[in-house]
Scaffold this motif. Structure first.
Motif, short mmCIF file in Angstrom:
data_model
loop_
_atom_site.label_atom_id
_atom_site.label_comp_id
_atom_site.label_asym_id
_atom_site.label_seq_id
_atom_site.Cartn_x
_atom_site.Cartn_y
_atom_site.Cartn_z
N PRO A 42 7.30 9.90 8.23
CA PRO A 42 7.20 10.17 6.80
C PRO A 42 5.85 10.64 6.29
CG PRO A 42 7.30 7.83 7.21
CD PRO A 42 7.52 8.48 8.51
N ARG A 56 4.05 12.97 7.57
CA ARG A 56 3.85 14.40 7.83
C ARG A 56 4.09 15.18 6.55
NH1 ARG A 56 6.18 16.22 13.65
NH2 ARG A 56 5.09 14.67 14.90
N LYS A 57 3.40 16.33 6.46
CA LYS A 57 3.46 17.09 5.22
C LYS A 57 4.83 17.72 4.99
CE LYS A 57 -0.62 16.98 3.26
NZ LYS A 57 -0.85 16.62 1.87
N PHE A 94 7.64 16.32 5.34
CA PHE A 94 8.61 15.34 4.82
C PHE A 94 8.49 15.30 3.30
CE2 PHE A 94 9.60 11.01 3.43
CZ PHE A 94 10.90 10.93 3.87
N ASP A 95 9.59 15.62 2.62
CA ASP A 95 9.57 15.70 1.16
C ASP A 95 10.10 14.38 0.59
OD1 ASP A 95 9.59 16.32 -1.44
OD2 ASP A 95 10.70 18.20 -1.25
N THR A 96 9.21 13.62 -0.04
CA THR A 96 9.63 12.30 -0.55
C THR A 96 10.64 12.44 -1.67
OG1 THR A 96 7.60 12.40 -1.82
CG2 THR A 96 7.62 10.96 0.05
#
Lengths: 409, 193
Positions: B137, B139-140, B142-144
């Protein structure tokens, strides 16, 4: 009792006292042998596996320890976290710098202002902002107040773990007096969002200094009461002395900081070693212990509260007049120059630091929070618990001042 | 710090350096010599305290940056050793044999960034995210927001009372109805596109 029986009892007692530190210090912490994983045959009937936490009154917050027991002696402990993970470091990467302030104060609940100060200090260092002198003094006052509040509650928690419940109630009640002061100063009780880049949000309200002095007198009286009831209590002495001995050789390999390290006689204090704000102008000294057990750590924590009270009185006497905020650009479109830095401060639990990387945009590239609980609760506790009785586990955890929200962020 | 940097450069070839403060220095070394450089700093230069290990994701350059921050108790100064590793094959040598505290940091980086440290104790066990089956999570890529919208839904039967909306509807019922109807039509048409 016959004299022969008595001498036998004493001999057994001496033998047990000689043998138990050997369990703890048989491995050199600099050698990787400690990392070997042991296998326990749970089907043999000799071992029992139980979970200490996360719903246990003796656990400091939402954290659990998986214990393998032989009889009632702990042979293996594994810390499990993850009950509180909110992904603050990731959330900060989506937000502008000024929007991070309501997030960072939630990283440690009893001591939010250290986080706010460190984020503000990191931004100021990267952007090259100087804060006014009065703002630095007010920041120091706020940091010392919140340290006193957090340590008072921690002292109560330590007492409660050994069954001295009224002291826990006194501690929480006196923390509330300090929270009242914060409400007067900042508008918020638990989370303040008071320290911002360029200084602090506003100056003291009217009559605030008098209220601080009043609460400090009250707190000092509480400490003298606790001294009588807790530190001279036979039960507390019997259970806390000799428990959880941390040798001074462990400090460096395990990265132990704060009161836990100073209780072992190692003089580490960020306020003295790397002075930030105005700590180099204040008159105080490092408080050191030697025995390095739970009793010594608790005593040191009590001394730290008294030290904070002395510092707060000094600050109120010598605080200069002037502005409390430097002028900032529009914070909603504020681009921080690219760079990376690490800022540190002494929190109630130990060294706390923020590693910040900026890539020249409006959003932080990475913010890493280094909390003292991280190593204390994971690496140290797993090692320290081995060889102790399960009854002492509840007292061992608060003595390391762990704060699970800080581990998971 | 100047002398330490000079000696470090002679042995390990410092690619890049940045003096952030008089007592804080960042150096970049090659991945092959990183553990040796850290060991040298610990054993010969007195940087005995491992403050933290952190990772930064540079997705544009397809790189991960690992930072080992070391502290010297005698000089009261820090040195940050930066290492760049490939994002496609994120593997780094472990330093759990140098500091007992290092394994916890490496476990977290394995979990949050997917950088592997072979040989580090319990590095494959989940630490914070038990039962996680997505990409790491932190890592860039991964879109929250997307993850939250796909995973969590608002409970049915709940509504919010926005104070501005409430007062508008109470004081100017007709105007408010027209206004929110227009807004709704605009929003519906935008979603269709």
């Amino acid at each position: 009792m016959k004299s022969k029986e008595l001498s036998e009892t004493i001999a057994i007692k001496n033998k047990s006292e000689e043998s138990w530190p050997a369990i703890q210090t048989d491995l050199d912490p600099w050698q990787p042998v400690w990392a070997q994983q042991k296998e326990f045959d749970l089907n043999s009937g000799k071992y029992v596996k139980i979970w200490h936490g996360p719903q246990h009154p003796g656990v400091t917050g939402n954290m659990s320890v998986e214990l393998t027991l032989e009889g009632d002696v702990i042979v293996e402990a594994k810390t499990h976290v993850g009950y509180l993970h909110r992904g603050f470091e990731k959330l900060m990467e989506r937000r502008k710098y000024i929007q991070c302030f309501p997030i960072v104060c939630r990283i440690c609940v009893p001591e939010p202002d250290t986080n706010e100060y460190l984020l503000a200090a990191g931004i100021e260092e990267l952007a090259g902002i100087e804060i006014p002198e009065r703002a630095a003094w007010i920041r120091t006052l706020v940091l010392e107040m919140v340290r006193a509040a957090s340590l008072t509650m921690g002292l109560g928690g330590q007492a409660g773990a050994f069954g001295l419940v009224p002291i826990g109630q006194w501690g929480v009640a006196h923390r509330d007096y300090i929270l009242d002061l914060f409400e007067e100063l900042t508008g918020g009780r638990v989370y303040h969002m008071y320290i911002i880049p360029g200084g602090v949000r506003q100056d003291f309200p009217e009559g605030f200094e008098e209220h601080v002095k009043f609460v400090m007198n009250k707190l000092e009286k509480l400490i003298s009461d606790i001294e009588k009831v807790m530190f001279n209590n036979a039960v507390f002495k019997a259970r806390a002395k000799g428990l959880g001995y941390i040798p001074p050789e462990w400090i460096e390999p395990y990265g132990i900081t704060g009161t836990t390290a100073r209780a072992a006689g190692v003089p580490i204090d960020v306020r003295k070693d790397n002075p930030y704000l105005i700590y180099d102008q204040l008159d105080f000294h490092k408080i050191l212990g030697s025995a390095s057990d739970v009793y010594e750590r608790t005593t040191l924590r009590k001394e730290e509260i008294l030290n904070s009270i002395r510092l707060i009185r000094q600050i109120l006497e010598r605080i200069p007049d002037g502005p409390v905020r430097a002028k900032l650009p529009n914070v909603l479109h504020w681009k921080i120059p690219a760079g990376e830095t690490y800022v540190r401060a002494e929190s109630g639990r130990g060294e706390m630091g923020y590693y910040m990387v900026s890539d020249g945009s409006e959003y932080p590239r990475r913010v890493h929070v280094r909390g003292a609980s991280y190593t204390h609760a994971m690496a140290v506790l797993e090692r320290l618990a081995v060889g102790n009785s399960i009854a002492d586990m509840a007292g061992l955890m608060p003595s390391l001042q762990t704060c699970p929200p800080e581990i998971e962020r | 710090m100047e002398e330490i940097l000079k000696r470090l450069d002679e042995r390990f070839y410092v690619r890049e350096k940045k003096q952030q403060r008089p007592n804080l220095l960042f150096v970049t070394v090659d991945k092959k010599v990183a553990v040796e450089a850290v060991t040298y700093l610990r054993d010969y230069e007195g940087f005995r305290h491992l403050v933290m290990i952190s990772a930064v994701d540079y997705i544009e350059q397809n790189l991960f940056q690992l930072t080992y921050l070391l502290h010297n108790y005698q000089l009261h100064s820090d040195i940050g050793v930066r290492v760049f590793i490939d994002r496609e094959h994120p593997v780094m040598d472990s330093i759990h044999h140098l500091w007992a505290a290092a394994q916890v940091y490496q476990r977290e980086i394995k979990e949050m960034f997917g950088i592997d440290f072979p040989g580090s104790p319990r590095v494959d066990e989940p630490m914070i995210l038990e039962g996680w089956d997505n990409i790491p999570p932190m890592r860039k890529d991964f879109d929250t927001k997307k993850y939250a919208e796909e995973t969590y839904f608002p409970r049915e039967g709940r509504f919010t009372l926005d104070p501005i909306k409430q007062m508008e509807k109470k004081n100017y019922p007709l105007e408010a109805e027209v206004k929110y109807e227009i807004k709704r039509v605009v929003r519906d048409n935008r979603d269709k596109k």
